[in-house]
Scaffold this motif. Structure first.
Motif, PDB file in Angstrom:
ATOM      1  N   MET A 109     -16.840  26.697 -46.809  1.00  0.00           N
ATOM      2  CA  MET A 109     -17.008  26.904 -48.230  1.00  0.00           C
ATOM      3  C   MET A 109     -17.361  25.554 -48.866  1.00  0.00           C
ATOM      4  O   MET A 109     -16.816  24.526 -48.524  1.00  0.00           O
ATOM      5  CB  MET A 109     -15.711  27.468 -48.802  1.00  0.00           C
ATOM      6  CG  MET A 109     -15.847  27.886 -50.214  1.00  0.00           C
ATOM      7  SD  MET A 109     -14.392  28.650 -50.981  1.00  0.00           S
ATOM      8  CE  MET A 109     -13.394  29.230 -49.685  1.00  0.00           C
ATOM      9  N   SER A 110     -18.254  25.573 -49.814  1.00  0.00           N
ATOM     10  CA  SER A 110     -18.736  24.339 -50.422  1.00  0.00           C
ATOM     11  C   SER A 110     -17.712  23.787 -51.410  1.00  0.00           C
ATOM     12  O   SER A 110     -16.827  24.488 -51.892  1.00  0.00           O
ATOM     13  CB  SER A 110     -20.065  24.590 -51.126  1.00  0.00           C
ATOM     14  OG  SER A 110     -19.869  25.438 -52.227  1.00  0.00           O
ATOM     15  N   GLY A 111     -17.873  22.510 -51.750  1.00  0.00           N
ATOM     16  CA  GLY A 111     -16.957  21.839 -52.666  1.00  0.00           C
ATOM     17  C   GLY A 111     -16.885  22.463 -54.043  1.00  0.00           C
ATOM     18  O   GLY A 111     -15.789  22.712 -54.553  1.00  0.00           O
ATOM     19  N   ARG A 162     -17.555  25.489 -55.006  1.00  0.00           N
ATOM     20  CA  ARG A 162     -16.967  26.825 -54.946  1.00  0.00           C
ATOM     21  C   ARG A 162     -15.447  26.736 -54.779  1.00  0.00           C
ATOM     22  O   ARG A 162     -14.695  27.470 -55.418  1.00  0.00           O
ATOM     23  CB  ARG A 162     -17.580  27.622 -53.799  1.00  0.00           C
ATOM     24  CG  ARG A 162     -17.118  29.061 -53.804  1.00  0.00           C
ATOM     25  CD  ARG A 162     -17.877  29.892 -52.834  1.00  0.00           C
ATOM     26  NE  ARG A 162     -19.238  30.031 -53.348  1.00  0.00           N
ATOM     27  CZ  ARG A 162     -20.250  30.487 -52.643  1.00  0.00           C
ATOM     28  NH1 ARG A 162     -20.075  30.844 -51.401  1.00  0.00           N
ATOM     29  NH2 ARG A 162     -21.439  30.585 -53.175  1.00  0.00           N
ATOM     30  N   ARG A 163     -14.982  25.806 -53.934  1.00  0.00           N
ATOM     31  CA  ARG A 163     -13.542  25.614 -53.771  1.00  0.00           C
ATOM     32  C   ARG A 163     -12.903  25.143 -55.063  1.00  0.00           C
ATOM     33  O   ARG A 163     -11.799  25.542 -55.416  1.00  0.00           O
ATOM     34  CB  ARG A 163     -13.259  24.595 -52.665  1.00  0.00           C
ATOM     35  CG  ARG A 163     -13.218  25.208 -51.293  1.00  0.00           C
ATOM     36  CD  ARG A 163     -12.733  24.203 -50.311  1.00  0.00           C
ATOM     37  NE  ARG A 163     -13.736  23.126 -50.269  1.00  0.00           N
ATOM     38  CZ  ARG A 163     -13.677  22.084 -49.496  1.00  0.00           C
ATOM     39  NH1 ARG A 163     -12.665  21.913 -48.707  1.00  0.00           N
ATOM     40  NH2 ARG A 163     -14.621  21.180 -49.505  1.00  0.00           N
ATOM     41  N   PHE A 164     -13.607  24.260 -55.761  1.00  0.00           N
ATOM     42  CA  PHE A 164     -13.101  23.747 -57.024  1.00  0.00           C
ATOM     43  C   PHE A 164     -12.930  24.869 -58.041  1.00  0.00           C
ATOM     44  O   PHE A 164     -11.889  24.983 -58.697  1.00  0.00           O
ATOM     45  CB  PHE A 164     -14.059  22.679 -57.561  1.00  0.00           C
ATOM     46  CG  PHE A 164     -13.584  22.015 -58.816  1.00  0.00           C
ATOM     47  CD1 PHE A 164     -12.737  20.924 -58.745  1.00  0.00           C
ATOM     48  CD2 PHE A 164     -13.985  22.476 -60.053  1.00  0.00           C
ATOM     49  CE1 PHE A 164     -12.299  20.311 -59.890  1.00  0.00           C
ATOM     50  CE2 PHE A 164     -13.551  21.872 -61.207  1.00  0.00           C
ATOM     51  CZ  PHE A 164     -12.701  20.783 -61.120  1.00  0.00           C
ATOM     52  N   ARG A 205     -12.665  28.102 -57.455  1.00  0.00           N
ATOM     53  CA  ARG A 205     -11.606  29.014 -57.007  1.00  0.00           C
ATOM     54  C   ARG A 205     -10.228  28.418 -57.268  1.00  0.00           C
ATOM     55  O   ARG A 205      -9.294  29.132 -57.637  1.00  0.00           O
ATOM     56  CB  ARG A 205     -11.772  29.340 -55.527  1.00  0.00           C
ATOM     57  CG  ARG A 205     -12.888  30.302 -55.291  1.00  0.00           C
ATOM     58  CD  ARG A 205     -12.937  30.736 -53.858  1.00  0.00           C
ATOM     59  NE  ARG A 205     -14.025  31.678 -53.682  1.00  0.00           N
ATOM     60  CZ  ARG A 205     -14.261  32.307 -52.567  1.00  0.00           C
ATOM     61  NH1 ARG A 205     -13.495  32.099 -51.519  1.00  0.00           N
ATOM     62  NH2 ARG A 205     -15.265  33.144 -52.486  1.00  0.00           N
ATOM     63  N   GLY A 206     -10.091  27.123 -57.082  1.00  0.00           N
ATOM     64  CA  GLY A 206      -8.817  26.474 -57.385  1.00  0.00           C
ATOM     65  C   GLY A 206      -8.485  26.555 -58.858  1.00  0.00           C
ATOM     66  O   GLY A 206      -7.338  26.815 -59.244  1.00  0.00           O
ATOM     67  N   TRP A 207      -9.488  26.353 -59.711  1.00  0.00           N
ATOM     68  CA  TRP A 207      -9.258  26.410 -61.146  1.00  0.00           C
ATOM     69  C   TRP A 207      -8.898  27.834 -61.586  1.00  0.00           C
ATOM     70  O   TRP A 207      -7.986  28.030 -62.384  1.00  0.00           O
ATOM     71  CB  TRP A 207     -10.482  25.905 -61.900  1.00  0.00           C
ATOM     72  CG  TRP A 207     -10.319  25.915 -63.388  1.00  0.00           C
ATOM     73  CD1 TRP A 207      -9.228  25.509 -64.101  1.00  0.00           C
ATOM     74  CD2 TRP A 207     -11.268  26.367 -64.336  1.00  0.00           C
ATOM     75  NE1 TRP A 207      -9.457  25.678 -65.438  1.00  0.00           N
ATOM     76  CE2 TRP A 207     -10.700  26.206 -65.612  1.00  0.00           C
ATOM     77  CE3 TRP A 207     -12.541  26.888 -64.239  1.00  0.00           C
ATOM     78  CZ2 TRP A 207     -11.376  26.552 -66.781  1.00  0.00           C
ATOM     79  CZ3 TRP A 207     -13.210  27.223 -65.397  1.00  0.00           C
ATOM     80  CH2 TRP A 207     -12.625  27.047 -66.655  1.00  0.00           C
ATOM     81  N   THR A 237      -8.306  15.986 -57.515  1.00  0.00           N
ATOM     82  CA  THR A 237      -9.248  16.161 -56.410  1.00  0.00           C
ATOM     83  C   THR A 237     -10.351  15.120 -56.390  1.00  0.00           C
ATOM     84  O   THR A 237     -11.211  15.156 -55.512  1.00  0.00           O
ATOM     85  CB  THR A 237      -9.892  17.558 -56.457  1.00  0.00           C
ATOM     86  OG1 THR A 237     -10.604  17.698 -57.684  1.00  0.00           O
ATOM     87  CG2 THR A 237      -8.849  18.648 -56.324  1.00  0.00           C
TER      88      THR A 237
END
Length: 89
Positions: free
Chosen positions: A1-3, A5-7, A9-11, A48
């Motif tokens: 998963m790209s950076g 997209r992870r960011f 999803r985390g938010w 992050t």
């Protein structure tokens, strides 16, 4: 998963956590959710961020961060104005 997209999803996960926490204490309002979500975004950016290298996609976060900060301040000011109006009105 790209950076990015992870960011995101985390938010979203942190924002949903804010909703659950506010609902648990019985103070879920759009103002509190907006301020809590904006603080989650700012905290996620701070936690992050790499110390020495900046990812290219992070440069594009400047405008959303400014908008989130302004929205949080605006929502808090609107709520404070309503509370002061109810207190003195």
């Amino acid at each position: 998963m790209s950076g990015p997209r992870r960011f995101v999803r985390g938010w979203v996960g942190l924002s949903l956590g804010v909703v659950v926490a506010l609902q648990a204490v019985g103070s879920l309002t759009p103002v509190y959710w907006g301020v809590g979500s904006a603080f989650c975004l700012l905290a996620l950016v701070a936690l992050t961020a790499p110390a020495h290298v900046r990812a290219p996609w992070r440069r594009r976060l400047r405008i959303p961060l400014v908008v989130a900060a302004l929205l949080a301040v605006g929502l808090a000011a609107a709520d404070l104005t309503a509370q002061i109006g109810a207190l003195f009105g």
